[in-house]
Design a protein around this motif. Structure first.
Motif, PDB file in Angstrom:
ATOM      1  N   SER A 190       5.041   0.917  -2.076  1.00  0.00           N
ATOM      2  CA  SER A 190       4.614   0.300  -3.334  1.00  0.00           C
ATOM      3  C   SER A 190       5.852  -0.227  -4.087  1.00  0.00           C
ATOM      4  CB  SER A 190       3.867   1.320  -4.203  1.00  0.00           C
ATOM      5  OG  SER A 190       3.550   0.752  -5.453  1.00  0.00           O
ATOM      6  N   HIS A 198      10.306 -10.357  -1.614  1.00  0.00           N
ATOM      7  CA  HIS A 198       9.648 -10.014  -0.346  1.00  0.00           C
ATOM      8  C   HIS A 198       9.939  -8.549   0.000  1.00  0.00           C
ATOM      9  CE1 HIS A 198       9.591 -14.455   0.320  1.00  0.00           C
ATOM     10  NE2 HIS A 198       8.442 -14.143   0.961  1.00  0.00           N
ATOM     11  N   GLU A 257       9.788 -10.844   7.033  1.00  0.00           N
ATOM     12  CA  GLU A 257       9.117 -10.854   5.742  1.00  0.00           C
ATOM     13  C   GLU A 257       7.675 -10.381   5.950  1.00  0.00           C
ATOM     14  OE1 GLU A 257       9.383 -14.854   4.443  1.00  0.00           O
ATOM     15  OE2 GLU A 257      11.556 -14.782   4.092  1.00  0.00           O
ATOM     16  N   VAL A 258       7.286  -9.320   5.285  1.00  0.00           N
ATOM     17  CA  VAL A 258       5.964  -8.740   5.494  1.00  0.00           C
ATOM     18  C   VAL A 258       5.015  -9.201   4.387  1.00  0.00           C
ATOM     19  CG1 VAL A 258       4.642  -6.624   5.804  1.00  0.00           C
ATOM     20  CG2 VAL A 258       7.003  -6.762   6.629  1.00  0.00           C
ATOM     21  N   VAL A 259       5.327  -8.928   3.120  1.00  0.00           N
ATOM     22  CA  VAL A 259       4.487  -9.335   1.994  1.00  0.00           C
ATOM     23  C   VAL A 259       5.382  -9.909   0.889  1.00  0.00           C
ATOM     24  CG1 VAL A 259       2.598  -7.710   2.452  1.00  0.00           C
ATOM     25  CG2 VAL A 259       4.524  -7.024   0.997  1.00  0.00           C
ATOM     26  N   ILE A 260       4.762 -10.665  -0.027  1.00  0.00           N
ATOM     27  CA  ILE A 260       5.479 -11.294  -1.124  1.00  0.00           C
ATOM     28  C   ILE A 260       4.965 -10.767  -2.456  1.00  0.00           C
ATOM     29  CG2 ILE A 260       3.857 -13.227  -1.243  1.00  0.00           C
ATOM     30  CD1 ILE A 260       6.202 -15.016  -2.059  1.00  0.00           C
ATOM     31  N   LEU A 261       5.865 -10.660  -3.411  1.00  0.00           N
ATOM     32  CA  LEU A 261       5.478 -10.359  -4.791  1.00  0.00           C
ATOM     33  C   LEU A 261       5.891 -11.594  -5.611  1.00  0.00           C
ATOM     34  CD1 LEU A 261       5.977  -7.052  -6.726  1.00  0.00           C
ATOM     35  CD2 LEU A 261       6.496  -9.237  -7.801  1.00  0.00           C
ATOM     36  N   GLN A 263       3.012  -4.750  -5.958  1.00  0.00           N
ATOM     37  CA  GLN A 263       2.566  -5.035  -4.596  1.00  0.00           C
ATOM     38  C   GLN A 263       2.641  -3.733  -3.799  1.00  0.00           C
ATOM     39  OE1 GLN A 263       0.738  -6.513  -2.442  1.00  0.00           O
ATOM     40  NE2 GLN A 263       1.773  -8.516  -2.342  1.00  0.00           N
ATOM     41  N   SER A 264       1.647  -3.533  -2.909  1.00  0.00           N
ATOM     42  CA  SER A 264       1.607  -2.306  -2.083  1.00  0.00           C
ATOM     43  C   SER A 264       1.069  -2.655  -0.703  1.00  0.00           C
ATOM     44  CB  SER A 264       0.756  -1.206  -2.740  1.00  0.00           C
ATOM     45  OG  SER A 264      -0.570  -1.657  -2.924  1.00  0.00           O
ATOM     46  N   LEU A 265       1.393  -1.799   0.293  1.00  0.00           N
ATOM     47  CA  LEU A 265       0.951  -2.011   1.671  1.00  0.00           C
ATOM     48  C   LEU A 265       1.209  -0.760   2.488  1.00  0.00           C
ATOM     49  CD1 LEU A 265       3.481  -4.105   3.742  1.00  0.00           C
ATOM     50  CD2 LEU A 265       4.064  -2.932   1.619  1.00  0.00           C
TER      51      LEU A 265
END
Length: 319
Positions: free
Chosen positions: A234, A248, A255-259, A272-274
């Motif tokens: 998170s 990122h 690069e996995v996810v972007i904020l 952002q969380s994953l």
């Protein structure tokens, strides 16, 4: 009432009996003659006959039993012609033996008593013996197996049985392996703002809240995976007024996810969380985009506006 034929035969031959006896007394002889002739007599004669009969019974009884041989056979024939029977025997014959019809002769009974003399003795005929072993043949060969019969109908389920007695306590088992629990967790923060430049920048954190086993490196700003499995991550940041927010979450060099937050007149909190499946020695970190756009995140030394956290959810070795 007529006298029995056998008795009449006795009275009709007094002289013959007198001759067989020999020297009889005159009273006995006179009584026999009067009884044989059957003449009429007065009371005196009747008394004389009775007295003679008594004397005959007591004195001459044994002599009367001796009959000469010449007279024995005729007397036996007369006596056997019609023997004297009691009244009970006569009644039994009337009921048991039916009288023969006219023209039929009564057949003599073939039965014999075992106590009678001269009873024929029958010899037992031996039963023939047969030797079974001679007739028995040799054992034959075994025949072929027959076809299987049809299956019968399925029977109904029986009633449930009673609960059996409680068994004895079993022995203690061998000690098992030591339970291995795997943990990994971290939570860090940053109190300084950051502005972009011509290069990508790694977000470095200056505040450590939780760093279990030191898996998060505070100098490089990266989390190193030492326990493979599934992790939860998170990221929380505070935007800057009139500036863009562009970051990122990276896994190794990917690069996995972007904020991201657009330019705005006011600042807001953005998150952002994953979840990621990590292997041994994988790296997870946060990168700020380079300065093609005016990019920045806000924080100050009094409050912590930027945080980055992660923890292990499930170990890879668990089923």
């Amino acid at each position: 009432m007529e006298p029995h034929p056998g008795a009449r035969g006795r009275l009709e031959r007094p002289e013959a009996l007198a001759r067989s006896v020999g020297s009889w007394s005159p009273v006995c002889t006179l009584a026999l003659q009067k009884a044989g002739t059957g003449g009429t007599m007065g009371s005196r004669g009747l008394r004389l006959v009775l007295a003679g009969g008594l004397l005959l019974a007591f004195a001459c009884g044994p002599v009367l039993g001796r009959v000469p041989r010449g007279l024995q056979e005729p007397l036996e024939q007369e006596w056997t012609k019609e023997p004297l029977l009691d009244y009970d025997e006569r009644d039994g014959e009337k009921h048991e033996k039916p009288s023969p019809r006219r023209g039929e002769e009564a057949t003599a009974s073939p039965c014999f008593r075992c106590c009678d003399p001269g009873t024929p003795v029958y010899q037992a005929v031996p039963v023939p013996q047969i030797n079974i072993t001679i007739l028995k043949g040799e054992k034959g060969d075994r025949g072929d197996r027959g076809l299987q019969g049809k299956y019968g109908k399925t029977g109904s389920a029986g009633a449930r049985g009673h609960v059996g007695p409680k068994g004895q306590k079993g022995s203690m088992g061998a000690p098992g392996d030591r339970c291995k629990n795997h943990y990994a967790a971290f939570s860090v923060g940053r109190k300084k703002p950051l502005h972009s430049n011509d290069y990508y920048q790694t977000l470095i954190f200056d505040t450590e809240f939780v760093n279990l086993y030191g898996h998060f490196n505070m100098f490089t700003g990266r989390f190193y995976c030492y326990v493979p499995g599934i992790y939860f991550f998170s990221l929380n940041v505070h935007t800057w007024n009139q500036k863009e927010t562009y970051l990122h979450i990276m896994k190794n060099a990917e690069e996995v996810v972007i904020l991201y937050a657009q330019v705005s007149d006011r600042s807001i909190m953005q998150s952002q969380s994953l979840m990621l499946e990590l292997r041994d020695q994988d790296e997870v970190w946060v990168r700020l985009f380079k300065g093609e756009r005016e990019n920045a995140i806000f924080s100050d030394e009094f409050d912590t506006y930027i945080t980055f956290s992660g923890y292990l959810v499930k170990h890879a070795a668990e089923p």
